[in-house]
Design an enzyme around this catalytic site. Sequence first.
Site, PDB file in Angstrom:
ATOM      1  CG  HIS A  18      -7.964  -5.366   4.998  1.00 47.09           C
ATOM      2  ND1 HIS A  18      -7.582  -4.062   4.994  1.00 47.09           N
ATOM      3  CD2 HIS A  18      -7.100  -6.011   4.159  1.00 47.09           C
ATOM      4  CE1 HIS A  18      -6.531  -3.903   4.202  1.00 47.09           C
ATOM      5  NE2 HIS A  18      -6.223  -5.069   3.678  1.00 47.09           N
ATOM      6  CE  LYS A  42       2.415  -3.216  -0.072  1.00 45.98           C
ATOM      7  NZ  LYS A  42       1.095  -3.738   0.268  1.00 45.98           N
ATOM      8  NE  ARG A  91      -7.118  -6.742  -3.270  1.00 44.38           N
ATOM      9  CZ  ARG A  91      -6.191  -5.916  -2.837  1.00 44.38           C
ATOM     10  NH1 ARG A  91      -6.518  -4.683  -2.486  1.00 44.38           N
ATOM     11  NH2 ARG A  91      -4.942  -6.303  -2.732  1.00 44.38           N
ATOM     12  CB  SER A 129      -4.683   0.098   2.447  1.00 47.39           C
ATOM     13  OG  SER A 129      -5.126  -1.004   3.184  1.00 47.39           O
TER      14      SER A 129
HETATM   15  P1  ADP Z   1      -0.145  -6.788   1.997  1.00 48.85           P
HETATM   16  O1  ADP Z   1       0.787  -5.634   2.053  1.00 48.85           O
HETATM   17  O2  ADP Z   1       0.345  -8.029   2.660  1.00 48.85           O
HETATM   18  O3  ADP Z   1      -0.749  -7.052   0.626  1.00 48.85           O
HETATM   19  P2  ADP Z   1      -2.697  -5.702   2.702  1.00 48.85           P
HETATM   20  O4  ADP Z   1      -3.064  -5.086   3.998  1.00 48.85           O
HETATM   21  O5  ADP Z   1      -2.745  -4.826   1.482  1.00 48.85           O
HETATM   22  O6  ADP Z   1      -1.311  -6.329   2.949  1.00 48.85           O
HETATM   23  O7  ADP Z   1      -3.606  -6.961   2.420  1.00 48.85           O
HETATM   24  C1  ADP Z   1      -3.651  -8.076   3.297  1.00 48.85           C
HETATM   25  C2  ADP Z   1      -4.460  -9.192   2.641  1.00 48.85           C
HETATM   26  O8  ADP Z   1      -5.798  -8.747   2.453  1.00 48.85           O
HETATM   27  C3  ADP Z   1      -3.973  -9.622   1.266  1.00 48.85           C
HETATM   28  O9  ADP Z   1      -4.176 -11.005   1.140  1.00 48.85           O
HETATM   29  C4  ADP Z   1      -4.875  -8.867   0.320  1.00 48.85           C
HETATM   30  O10 ADP Z   1      -5.002  -9.525  -0.926  1.00 48.85           O
HETATM   31  C5  ADP Z   1      -6.187  -8.888   1.098  1.00 48.85           C
HETATM   32  N1  ADP Z   1      -7.092  -7.786   0.753  1.00 48.85           N
HETATM   33  C6  ADP Z   1      -6.788  -6.474   0.651  1.00 48.85           C
HETATM   34  N2  ADP Z   1      -7.877  -5.755   0.287  1.00 48.85           N
HETATM   35  C7  ADP Z   1      -8.901  -6.647   0.155  1.00 48.85           C
HETATM   36  C8  ADP Z   1     -10.274  -6.552  -0.240  1.00 48.85           C
HETATM   37  N3  ADP Z   1     -10.822  -5.392  -0.592  1.00 48.85           N
HETATM   38  N4  ADP Z   1     -11.011  -7.690  -0.250  1.00 48.85           N
HETATM   39  C9  ADP Z   1     -10.449  -8.868   0.069  1.00 48.85           C
HETATM   40  N5  ADP Z   1      -9.160  -9.037   0.428  1.00 48.85           N
HETATM   41  C10 ADP Z   1      -8.388  -7.947   0.467  1.00 48.85           C
END
Ligand code: ADP
Length: 180
Positions: A18, A42, A91, A129
């Site tokens: 992130h 979630k 990703r 996460s």
């Molecule tokens: P959500 O529940 O909206 O998916 P996340 O916190 O899991 O929220 O992810 C927020 C954004 O960050 C999403 O667009 C996700 O694809 C992106 N993201 C999550 N992990 C990574 C990573 N390792 N590299 C790049 N983008 C990521």
Amino acid sequence: MPTIAMYPGSFDPVTNGHLDIIKRSSRMFDKVIVAVLVNSAKTPLFTVEERVAMLRESCKNIPNVEIDSFNGLTVTFAKQKGATVMVRGLRAVTDFENEIQLAHTNFAMMPEIETVFLATAIKWSYLSSTIVKEAAYYGSDISKFVTPNVEKAVSEKYAQLRERDRKSTRLNSSHRCLSR
Ligand code: ADP
């Protein structure tokens, strides 16, 4: 006119993947609002306040980044904050289906807001996460995946949960004794 971008997500907790997206988008736009979703389907490990606090600490050296939280539709919050761009990270193909559906829905609701996808840094392409939480839960070192404040918060959270479980097991066994 300055371009404001919004990067919405659960951030439960924020990972180096992130942070890479936040840093890169902060170089592309005048301001980036990282928006923590309150009402996610979630069940989060961290409260919204904890997630916001972790993000603030992890992003404290990036000047044009603001951390906020919201309830309801992301596009409505983006409009309210004057954002015209929605940033999402991609990703792998597994992200694509869900992300494109979200982007199309958001566009149908508010066409003045454009979704921009940033390809993940290869280094963090496997990171989520969920992976961070699972690794920490089973006692793995997560210092490569998150900032030190997040590493500390995750280990404290699991210690609290273990303590709570220990107490409730004790409580349950005392209930069992009473009900014999
Ligand atoms: P959500 O529940 O909206 O998916 P996340 O916190 O899991 O929220 O992810 C927020 C954004 O960050 C999403 O667009 C996700 O694809 C992106 N993201 C999550 N992990 C990574 C990573 N390792 N590299 C790049 N983008 C990521």
